[in-house]
Design an enzyme around this catalytic site. Structure first.
Site, PDB file in Angstrom:
ATOM      1  N   ASP A  99     -46.297  16.103  20.227  1.00 50.40           N
ATOM      2  CA  ASP A  99     -45.103  15.674  20.966  1.00 50.40           C
ATOM      3  C   ASP A  99     -45.236  14.198  21.348  1.00 50.40           C
ATOM      4  OD1 ASP A  99     -47.229  16.376  22.710  1.00 50.40           O
ATOM      5  OD2 ASP A  99     -45.857  16.646  24.393  1.00 50.40           O
ATOM      6  N   GLU A 159     -48.396  18.190  25.137  1.00 52.51           N
ATOM      7  CA  GLU A 159     -49.444  17.430  25.835  1.00 52.51           C
ATOM      8  C   GLU A 159     -48.838  16.461  26.838  1.00 52.51           C
ATOM      9  OE1 GLU A 159     -52.354  14.350  26.786  1.00 52.51           O
ATOM     10  OE2 GLU A 159     -50.426  14.058  25.797  1.00 52.51           O
TER      11      GLU A 159
HETATM   12 ZN   LIG Z   1     -51.307  11.165  24.022  1.00 47.75          ZN
END
Ligand SMILES: [Zn+2]
Length: 451
Positions: free
Chosen positions: A91, A155
């Site tokens: 992401d 993340e």
């Molecule tokens: Zn990162």
């Protein structure tokens, strides 16, 4: 020194990894923090296609629609041998098109540089890890211990649908002796010769919501009222002015020692009084902020919301705080610091915690450390690896909690300076040169074959 594998052609690798990186940038897996954003399954589909021809078994986990992660494993021949896990997130954070020189989701290759959101954070590493795994599989490489590649979702917003889910709620045993992820390996020179930071730990993240209470009244008669906005202003002033003591953690001491910095910088960085004076006066503000954040618990008031109407004395104001702790400080310590900073106003404030993640740190004298230095000797000859504590959060913390030695590393060319690297994380005009893609792929190739 023999590498035990063929050094791959730079142009061919840069093309292969560059194409994969561009495709992942174009997938625009933007994580804005909402549950329905991210769409990381698009990058999982791209990676699944990428692995399709090499025979490497791939497993996909999708804990919520569109929030997929991928796991691929090269089985080791010896179950007792140390295992290695490479994890890259898929992401990216949002990008404002208006501030970029090129389309942030175009993945364009211009003069040897690939532009786009995620080019350094961290689709470059995710793509180069995938390329090294694929090549090892195509070569029929059987490692001693298991080598696992994980492409993780979410993340950028706490990893609930990614690393946290994968390490706690899947049948796949993702424990590994050694784990590598972002964000080290960029060139750094502080006057003592070329350095390469290896991220050995990360600060804790603690978010608080403070509700400041007052007594409502009429705005026409403010004398001796208990106005929550006025009280909140004083709370914010105290929180911003509060300076916790310098805390020289083990990673910091090792960094200063190993970086071998000349006086006066080197001396100042290990003397609490001199350090506090230095960060107030250093011309390089970005460096001063880094030094300060690496050696202090920090408190940043970031949001305020309160009052109801122009002519009403407000009885309630909400303040949000982003507090970052150092290794060794637990949740109670952090809450205690916030209460101390508020002083006598603490009794008018309700404090609740909205996020609470303590710092994590791995030991430095390990076999993985030695391997990372060997890699630097090969791909950035003359540079010394130095331990570094990152002020951001990465997926490494979930693996440290289960006992892994986890570092942040990579291999970047001299085309990207420390300052540029720092500014491009979540910044505008994020980009990476194809030589860095080749170097990082070489790094993973080396580690997969030498582990
Ligand atoms: Zn990162």
């Amino acid at each position: 020194m023999s590498l035990g594998f063929d050094v791959r052609d730079e142009d061919r690798v840069a093309n292969e990894v560059g194409e994969l990186l561009s495709a992942m940038i174009r997938n625009a897996c933007v994580n804005d923090g909402s549950e329905t954003s991210g769409h990381e399954s698009r990058n999982v589909a791209t990676l699944t296609d990428f692995f399709a021809s090499c025979g490497l078994p791939v497993e996909v986990y999708e804990p919520a629609p569109g929030r997929g992660s991928l796991v691929a494993r090269l089985e080791g021949r010896n179950p007792e041998a140390p295992s290695l896990l490479l994890i890259g997130h898929t992401d990216v954070v949002p990008a404002d098109d208006a501030n970029w020189l090129h389309d942030p989701f175009g993945g364009e290759l211009i003069d040897g540089v690939i532009w786009g959101r995620g080019a350094v954070d961290m689709l470059n590493l995710t793509a180069s890890m995938a390329a090294a795994m694929r090549q090892a599989s195509l070569d029929g490489w059987t490692p001693e211990g298991d080598i696992t590649f994980v492409a993780s979702a979410d993340e950028e917003c706490g990893s609930r649908f990614g690393a946290e889910f994968l390490t706690t709620q899947t049948p796949h045993d993702l424990r590994a002796d050694h784990v590598l992820t972002e964000a080290g390996g960029f060139p750094l020179d502080l006057g003592s010769g070329p350095l390469r930071p290896v991220i050995v730990g990360e600060k804790g993240v603690h978010w608080f919501k403070l509700v400041v209470h007052g007594v409502p009244g009429h705005g026409s008669q403010p004398l001796r009222t208990d106005n929550a906005v006025v009280k909140a202003a004083e709370c914010i002033r105290r929180l911003a002015a509060f300076t916790p003591r310098v805390n020289m953690t083990e990673p910091w001491r090792r960094f200063v020692e190993d970086a071998n910095l000349a006086a006066p910088l080197g001396d100042a960085l290990t003397d609490p009084v001199a350090l506090d004076a230095l960060v107030e006066t250093l011309d390089d503000v970005a460096l001063a902020r880094q030094i300060h954040a690496c050696t202090h618990l920090t408190i940043a008031p970031t949001r305020v919301d309160g009052g109801t109407k122009t002519n009403v004395i407000p009885d309630r104001v909400e303040i949000e705080l982003d507090v970052r702790s150092l290794p060794g400080q637990n949740s109670e310590d952090v809450r205690g610091v916030v209460i101390d900073a508020l002083g006598d106003l603490a009794s008018s404030v309700t404090i609740s915690t909205t996020l609470d993640d303590v710092a994590s740190v791995s030991p430095i004298d390990t076999a993985l450390w030695d391997l990372c230095q060997q890699a630097t000797d090969l791909f950035a000859p003359g540079a010394r690896n130095v331990a570094y504590l990152t002020v951001g959060a990465t997926d490494a913390r979930f693996f440290r909690r289960s006992g892994s030695v986890a570092y942040g590393f990579g291999m970047f060319s001299d085309a990207i300076s420390f300052e540029q690297f720092g500014a491009m994380f979540h910044g505008d005009n994020e980009r990476v040169d194809t030589r860095s893609l080749w170097l990082s792929t070489q790094l993973w190739d080396f580690l997969i074959r030498s582990h």
